[in-house]
Design a protein around this motif. Sequence first.
Motif, short mmCIF file in Angstrom:
data_model
loop_
_atom_site.label_atom_id
_atom_site.label_comp_id
_atom_site.label_asym_id
_atom_site.label_seq_id
_atom_site.Cartn_x
_atom_site.Cartn_y
_atom_site.Cartn_z
N LEU A 1 64.65 -16.68 22.45
CA LEU A 1 65.54 -16.15 21.42
C LEU A 1 65.06 -14.82 20.85
CD1 LEU A 1 66.25 -19.47 19.46
CD2 LEU A 1 67.71 -18.32 21.12
N SER A 2 64.01 -14.28 21.42
CA SER A 2 63.42 -13.06 20.87
C SER A 2 63.50 -11.88 21.82
CB SER A 2 61.94 -13.32 20.51
OG SER A 2 61.81 -14.37 19.58
N MET A 3 64.43 -11.91 22.74
CA MET A 3 64.53 -10.82 23.71
C MET A 3 64.75 -9.45 23.07
SD MET A 3 63.76 -11.96 26.58
CE MET A 3 64.14 -10.45 27.46
N PHE B 1 60.44 -13.65 14.08
CA PHE B 1 60.22 -15.09 14.23
C PHE B 1 60.71 -15.84 13.00
CE2 PHE B 1 56.48 -14.68 17.45
CZ PHE B 1 57.40 -14.51 18.46
N PHE B 2 60.48 -15.26 11.82
CA PHE B 2 60.95 -15.90 10.60
C PHE B 2 62.47 -16.00 10.56
CE2 PHE B 2 56.86 -15.18 8.19
CZ PHE B 2 56.69 -16.51 7.85
N GLY B 3 63.15 -15.08 11.24
CA GLY B 3 64.61 -15.08 11.24
C GLY B 3 65.23 -16.12 12.15
N ILE B 4 64.42 -16.70 13.02
CA ILE B 4 64.94 -17.76 13.91
C ILE B 4 65.07 -19.04 13.11
CG2 ILE B 4 64.41 -19.16 15.95
CD1 ILE B 4 63.05 -16.72 17.15
N PRO B 5 66.22 -19.72 13.21
CA PRO B 5 66.45 -20.93 12.39
C PRO B 5 65.32 -21.95 12.51
CG PRO B 5 68.47 -20.29 13.51
CD PRO B 5 67.39 -19.39 14.04
N GLU B 6 64.88 -22.41 11.37
CA GLU B 6 63.81 -23.41 11.32
C GLU B 6 64.21 -24.70 12.00
OE1 GLU B 6 59.92 -24.66 9.97
OE2 GLU B 6 60.90 -22.70 9.96
N ASN C 1 53.72 -3.50 14.80
CA ASN C 1 54.50 -4.32 15.73
C ASN C 1 54.30 -5.81 15.46
OD1 ASN C 1 55.38 -1.99 16.91
ND2 ASN C 1 54.03 -2.12 18.69
N VAL C 2 53.10 -6.20 15.04
CA VAL C 2 52.86 -7.60 14.67
C VAL C 2 53.75 -7.99 13.49
CG1 VAL C 2 51.17 -9.20 13.69
CG2 VAL C 2 50.51 -7.68 15.57
N ILE C 3 53.87 -7.12 12.52
CA ILE C 3 54.72 -7.42 11.35
C ILE C 3 56.18 -7.55 11.77
CG2 ILE C 3 55.55 -6.48 9.16
CD1 ILE C 3 52.79 -5.19 8.81
N ILE C 4 56.63 -6.66 12.66
CA ILE C 4 58.01 -6.75 13.15
C ILE C 4 58.23 -8.07 13.89
CG2 ILE C 4 59.67 -5.75 14.75
CD1 ILE C 4 58.55 -3.03 14.10
N MET C 5 57.29 -8.42 14.76
CA MET C 5 57.41 -9.66 15.52
C MET C 5 57.42 -10.87 14.61
SD MET C 5 57.50 -11.03 18.64
CE MET C 5 56.79 -9.86 19.80
N CYS D 1 49.18 -13.04 18.00
CA CYS D 1 48.79 -12.73 16.62
C CYS D 1 49.91 -13.08 15.64
CB CYS D 1 48.42 -11.26 16.50
SG CYS D 1 47.84 -10.78 14.87
N ALA D 2 51.16 -12.80 16.01
CA ALA D 2 52.28 -12.97 15.08
C ALA D 2 52.74 -14.42 14.96
CB ALA D 2 53.46 -12.09 15.52
N TYR D 3 52.71 -15.16 16.06
CA TYR D 3 53.28 -16.51 16.05
C TYR D 3 52.58 -17.47 15.09
CZ TYR D 3 54.74 -21.09 17.76
OH TYR D 3 55.20 -22.38 17.84
N PRO D 4 51.24 -17.56 15.09
CA PRO D 4 50.60 -18.50 14.16
C PRO D 4 50.87 -18.18 12.69
CG PRO D 4 49.06 -17.79 15.85
CD PRO D 4 50.25 -16.90 15.96
N LEU D 5 51.21 -16.94 12.39
CA LEU D 5 51.39 -16.53 11.00
C LEU D 5 52.72 -17.01 10.40
CD1 LEU D 5 50.00 -12.89 11.18
CD2 LEU D 5 48.86 -14.92 10.29
N ILE D 6 53.56 -17.66 11.21
CA ILE D 6 54.81 -18.19 10.65
C ILE D 6 54.62 -19.63 10.17
CG2 ILE D 6 56.15 -16.74 12.21
CD1 ILE D 6 56.84 -19.25 13.82
N TYR D 7 53.44 -20.23 10.44
CA TYR D 7 53.17 -21.60 10.02
C TYR D 7 52.53 -21.59 8.64
CZ TYR D 7 54.23 -23.53 14.64
OH TYR D 7 54.86 -23.92 15.78
#
Length: 289
Positions: free
Chosen positions: A189-191, A160-165, A152-156, A94-100
Motif C-alpha cells: 500500500l506504500s508504492m 505508514f501512519f496514514g494507512i488504516p490501522e 525520508n524516514v520522516i516521510i516514510m 528505520c521508519a516502520y518500528p516507529l509507528i508502534y
Amino acid sequence: MIKSKSTKLGDWIIVFICVLVILACLLPFLNIVARSLSSAEAMVKNQVLLLPVDLNFKAYTAVLGDSKVTWALVWTAILTVVTTIWCMFMTILCAYPLIYDNLKGKKFILALILFTMYFNAGIIPTYLLLKGLHLLNNPLVLILPGSISVFNVIIMRSFFFGIPESLKESAELDGAGPFKVLVNVYLPLSMPVLATLSLFYAVGRWNGFSDALMFMSDRTYYPIQLLLFNILNSITSVEVATQEGFTSPGLSESIKSATVVFATLPILLIYPWLQRYFISGVTIGAVKG
C-alpha cells in the motif's frame, strides 16, 4: 460553477507563473542540447542559441568513444541502483518500528534521529571515521555513509501512519507478526511513497560527486558526475585538453555540453516512469464495508 472575473484573472496569473518556471527550467537544457549538436565553427562564433547550427554528432562520438566516460556511466548506473535499494531497505527498517506505540524508547529514538538533522560532525571527523573504518578509496564509501536520510524516514513514517490501522489489526488477528504485516500490508500500500523516496535517493546518488571527490582517489570508481566535473574544469586548459584529445576550442565546448546531456538524460528518462505514483494512491478504497 461560474467563476468570477477575479478568479479567472488569478488562474491566468498562476498559469503565467507556471509557464515562466517551465521556461526557466527548459530553455537552459535546450541550449545545452543545441550546443552539443552544433559544429565547432558555430560554437566559436557563438551562433548557437536554442537550435543546433550545422547539425553533427562529433561531440557525442567523442564522448561515447572515450572508454572512461562509458565506464563511468555504467558504474554510476550500478552504483545508483545498489544505493537506492540499500537506502530504501534501511529507511523502511528505520521508519516502520516507529509507528508502534509500544516500542520501548520510542521518544528517545525519535529525538536522536531528529538531532542528526540539525547537527553533524563535519567533514574532518567524517574523514577520520571513514579512514578508521578502512573505507577510503573503497566503493562502499559511496554507499554506506548516506544509507539513511532522516527527512525520508520522516516521510516514510508519516505515510505508514496514514494507512488504516484496521488493516494492521486484521492481519495481526490472522496471526501475522510485525515483519509479515510490513511485507503483506504496508509495503503493497506504500508504492507512491516508495517510488518517490526511491527517486530522491536515485537522483541524489546520480548527481553526487563530492563524496567521491573527497574520499576516492581511484579513478576507476569515479561516478559520471565527478568525471564530468573534472572534464569541465580541465578542458579549459589547453595542455589538459590536448592530452585528452580535445584540441579544437569549439569542439571542446560541444564536448562539454554533450557530456552534460550524457550525464543528465538517464535520470530524466526515469522520472516520467515513476511520475504516475506521485499522482495516485493505492490506499483509496482499501477499507471496504
